[in-house]
Write an enzyme that holds these catalytic residues in place. Structure first.
Site, short mmCIF file in Angstrom:
data_model
loop_
_atom_site.label_atom_id
_atom_site.label_comp_id
_atom_site.label_asym_id
_atom_site.label_seq_id
_atom_site.Cartn_x
_atom_site.Cartn_y
_atom_site.Cartn_z
N LYS A 111 0.82 -1.21 0.07
CA LYS A 111 -0.14 -0.04 -0.21
C LYS A 111 1.04 1.21 0.01
CE LYS A 111 -4.43 -1.74 1.70
NZ LYS A 111 -4.20 -2.92 0.98
N ASP A 166 -0.48 -1.74 -4.54
CA ASP A 166 -2.21 -1.72 -4.34
C ASP A 166 -2.65 -0.32 -4.68
OD1 ASP A 166 -2.51 -4.26 -3.31
OD2 ASP A 166 -2.37 -3.65 -1.38
N GLN A 206 -9.38 0.21 -10.16
CA GLN A 206 -10.72 -0.01 -9.74
C GLN A 206 -11.66 0.14 -10.54
OE1 GLN A 206 -9.39 2.95 -6.99
NE2 GLN A 206 -9.21 1.52 -5.16
N ARG A 257 -3.82 -5.55 -11.71
CA ARG A 257 -4.89 -6.34 -11.06
C ARG A 257 -6.28 -5.47 -11.12
NH1 ARG A 257 -4.03 -5.75 -4.86
NH2 ARG A 257 -2.61 -7.44 -4.94
N LYS A 271 -12.81 -4.24 -8.00
CA LYS A 271 -14.13 -3.30 -7.82
C LYS A 271 -13.63 -2.22 -7.29
CE LYS A 271 -17.99 -6.57 -7.76
NZ LYS A 271 -19.25 -7.12 -7.02
N GLY A 272 -12.89 -2.08 -6.41
CA GLY A 272 -12.56 -0.88 -5.24
C GLY A 272 -13.42 -0.81 -4.37
N THR A 318 -11.69 -10.83 -7.62
CA THR A 318 -13.03 -10.77 -7.32
C THR A 318 -13.43 -12.19 -6.82
OG1 THR A 318 -15.24 -10.33 -8.11
CG2 THR A 318 -13.95 -11.43 -9.64
N ARG A 337 -12.58 -5.56 5.63
CA ARG A 337 -13.02 -6.86 5.53
C ARG A 337 -14.31 -7.18 5.94
NH1 ARG A 337 -9.50 -6.05 2.35
NH2 ARG A 337 -11.27 -5.49 1.11
C1 LIG Z 1 -6.77 -10.17 -4.32
C2 LIG Z 1 -7.44 -8.71 -4.03
C3 LIG Z 1 -6.75 -7.56 -3.93
C4 LIG Z 1 -7.61 -6.30 -3.74
N1 LIG Z 1 -6.76 -5.24 -3.88
C5 LIG Z 1 -7.51 -3.91 -3.65
C6 LIG Z 1 -6.87 -2.80 -3.93
O1 LIG Z 1 -5.73 -2.93 -4.17
N2 LIG Z 1 -7.79 -1.77 -3.87
C7 LIG Z 1 -8.85 -1.69 -3.57
O2 LIG Z 1 -9.68 -0.64 -3.47
N3 LIG Z 1 -9.60 -2.97 -3.48
C8 LIG Z 1 -9.10 -4.00 -3.29
N4 LIG Z 1 -9.62 -5.21 -3.29
C9 LIG Z 1 -10.88 -5.09 -2.87
C10 LIG Z 1 -11.96 -5.34 -3.91
O3 LIG Z 1 -11.88 -3.88 -4.40
C11 LIG Z 1 -13.24 -5.44 -3.27
O4 LIG Z 1 -13.72 -4.54 -2.40
C12 LIG Z 1 -13.63 -6.96 -2.74
O5 LIG Z 1 -12.91 -7.83 -3.60
C13 LIG Z 1 -15.09 -7.13 -2.55
O6 LIG Z 1 -15.57 -7.06 -4.18
P1 LIG Z 1 -15.89 -8.46 -5.01
O7 LIG Z 1 -15.28 -8.19 -6.43
O8 LIG Z 1 -15.41 -9.69 -4.27
O9 LIG Z 1 -17.33 -8.31 -5.00
P2 LIG Z 1 -18.63 -8.27 -3.79
O10 LIG Z 1 -19.83 -8.17 -4.36
O11 LIG Z 1 -18.29 -7.45 -2.65
O12 LIG Z 1 -18.51 -9.92 -2.98
C14 LIG Z 1 -19.07 -11.00 -3.64
C15 LIG Z 1 -19.20 -11.97 -2.75
O13 LIG Z 1 -18.32 -12.39 -2.01
C16 LIG Z 1 -18.40 -12.52 -0.66
N5 LIG Z 1 -17.47 -11.63 0.05
C17 LIG Z 1 -16.90 -10.52 -0.39
N6 LIG Z 1 -16.06 -10.07 0.41
C18 LIG Z 1 -16.43 -10.64 1.65
C19 LIG Z 1 -15.97 -10.67 3.13
N7 LIG Z 1 -14.84 -9.77 3.38
N8 LIG Z 1 -16.19 -11.55 3.89
C20 LIG Z 1 -17.09 -12.68 3.44
N9 LIG Z 1 -17.39 -12.80 2.15
C21 LIG Z 1 -17.32 -11.87 1.47
C22 LIG Z 1 -19.75 -12.23 -0.56
O14 LIG Z 1 -20.60 -13.62 -0.59
C23 LIG Z 1 -20.31 -11.39 -1.55
O15 LIG Z 1 -21.55 -11.52 -1.88
C24 LIG Z 1 -8.79 -6.37 -3.47
C25 LIG Z 1 -9.62 -7.58 -3.73
C26 LIG Z 1 -8.87 -8.75 -4.25
C27 LIG Z 1 -9.56 -10.00 -4.25
#
Ligand SMILES: Cc1cc2nc3c(=O)[nH]c(=O)nc-3n(C[C@H](O)[C@H](O)[C@H](O)COP(=O)(O)OP(=O)(O)OC[C@H]3O[C@@H](n4cnc5c(N)ncnc54)[C@H](O)[C@@H]3O)c2cc1C
Length: 308
Positions: free
Chosen positions: A91, A125, A155, A176, A179-180, A218, A281
């Site tokens: 970060k 990140d 993002q 990478r 969604k953000g 994701t 998280r």
């Molecule tokens: C490897 C990785 C690196 C990332 N790096 C960054 C970054 O550098 N900057 C940034 O802004 N964001 C980062 N993110 C976070 C990302 O932007 C999303 O906020 C996060 O991944 C949730 O979005 P989603 O695409 O999983 O969809 P969502 O719709 O949020 O989640 C899909 C499903 O996954 C499950 N889920 C999601 N989160 C959780 C949780 N915490 N606990 C339990 N179940 C859950 C739920 O069932 C949800 O319905 C990263 C994510 C990943 C996977």
């Protein structure tokens, strides 16, 4: 998310830290590098790659940023000695961006050089939108200086992302796509679920068409399916892209990807600065009320689930 769950998300910052720590433990490898190395080995044994994150976004002094850079260098040494399959994620604020661009530049350059000397890779990140320009600026500077072992994050939530992809395309960036996590103003960001998903698919198409190696980050089943469709339509091989997920989130979906022959990298955070990461998280966990309730029951009835 249910009404109870969304109400709890707003109240989370008021939940006592020890409770936050207990219910977020699934998302964090532990406090020490050895904890992260143990988790990475387990992941590797199960056919998954890793990216280690030294937690540290709450730092306030240049010496702390320096110490985090040192912790990354220690991690690279341990990854190499242990023959582990892991890179790192960093970060910008952990390396001092909020204390000054120059400090961030010096620290990140040193870590990227250390990674290169060991044949490893650094993912920068992406944090909130106040950091996007500086983060992309340093990425460009590093690439211009010949450092190819570095990648960025874009993002889908941000409206600028497609323009960023166009501007970065000449570098064939390693990106990478996620969604953000940071809630941004409606002028600069999509706020509803479907628009963010649509933007993710558009950005992924644009990146793949530019020839980028993409980390499709994701846990959204629909997006995972779209990702599989887009890479297969382009005839990409196993080593041309990867999926990425967070430690402790939807491991069974990850297992399905691995058994389907895809590369999957697990984001593995460790360190003492666990609080801000844990809050983010938990705020995304659709069953947060259940976790808090289970934690309360476990404390009221010690010994339940075999715990002392
Ligand atoms: C490897 C990785 C690196 C990332 N790096 C960054 C970054 O550098 N900057 C940034 O802004 N964001 C980062 N993110 C976070 C990302 O932007 C999303 O906020 C996060 O991944 C949730 O979005 P989603 O695409 O999983 O969809 P969502 O719709 O949020 O989640 C899909 C499903 O996954 C499950 N889920 C999601 N989160 C959780 C949780 N915490 N606990 C339990 N179940 C859950 C739920 O069932 C949800 O319905 C990263 C994510 C990943 C996977």
């Amino acid at each position: 998310m249910s009404l109870v769950d969304s109400a709890l998300v707003r109240l989370l910052p008021a939940v006592p830290k020890p409770v936050v720590r207990r219910i977020s433990s699934r998302y964090i490898a532990g406090e020490e590098l050895d904890d992260a190395l143990r988790v990475v080995r387990l992941l590797n044994d199960r056919g998954k790659l890793a990216t280690i994150d030294v937690l540290g976004e709450e730092i306030a002094e240049p010496e702390e940023a320096r110490a985090i850079a040192g912790a990354y260098e220690e991690a690279f040494g341990a990854i190499q000695r242990g023959k582990l399959d892991s890179n790192v994620s960093i970060k910008p604020t952990a390396l001092g961006l909020k204390l000054g661009y120059e400090l961030f530049r010096q620290n990140l350059t040193e870590v990227v050089e250390d990674a290169a000397s060991r044949g490893n890779f650094v993912r920068i990140d992406m944090e909130d939108s106040s950091t996007t320009d500086d983060t992309l600026r340093l990425y460009r500077e590093l690439r211009a200086a010949g450092h190819d072992n570095v990648g960025v994050v874009l993002q889908a939530r941000l409206k600028r992302t497609l323009a960023d992809i166009r501007e970065l395309a000449e570098l064939t960036p390693n990106v990478r796509l996620c969604k953000g996590i940071y809630l941004e103003r409606p002028e600069i960001a999509y706020r509803d679920f479907d628009s963010i998903r649509a933007s993710f698919v558009q950005a992924l198409e644009a990146l793949l068409d530019a020839g980028s190696y993409v980390g499709i980050a994701t846990h959204d089943e629909w997006l995972v399916e779209q990702g599989q469709r887009l890479v297969s339509e382009r005839g990409l091989g196993r080593d041309d892209y990867e999926f990425q997920m967070l430690l402790g989130v939807r491991p069974s979906l990850g297992d399905e990807l691995v058994s389907g022959g895809h590369r999957l990298r697990i984001y593995t955070p460790f360190g003492r600065h666990w609080y801000a990461y844990s809050l983010r998280r938990l705020q995304e966990n659709p069953k947060i009320a259940g976790y808090i309730a289970a934690d309360t029951v476990n404390r009221l009835i010690p010994g339940r689930n075999g715990s002392a």
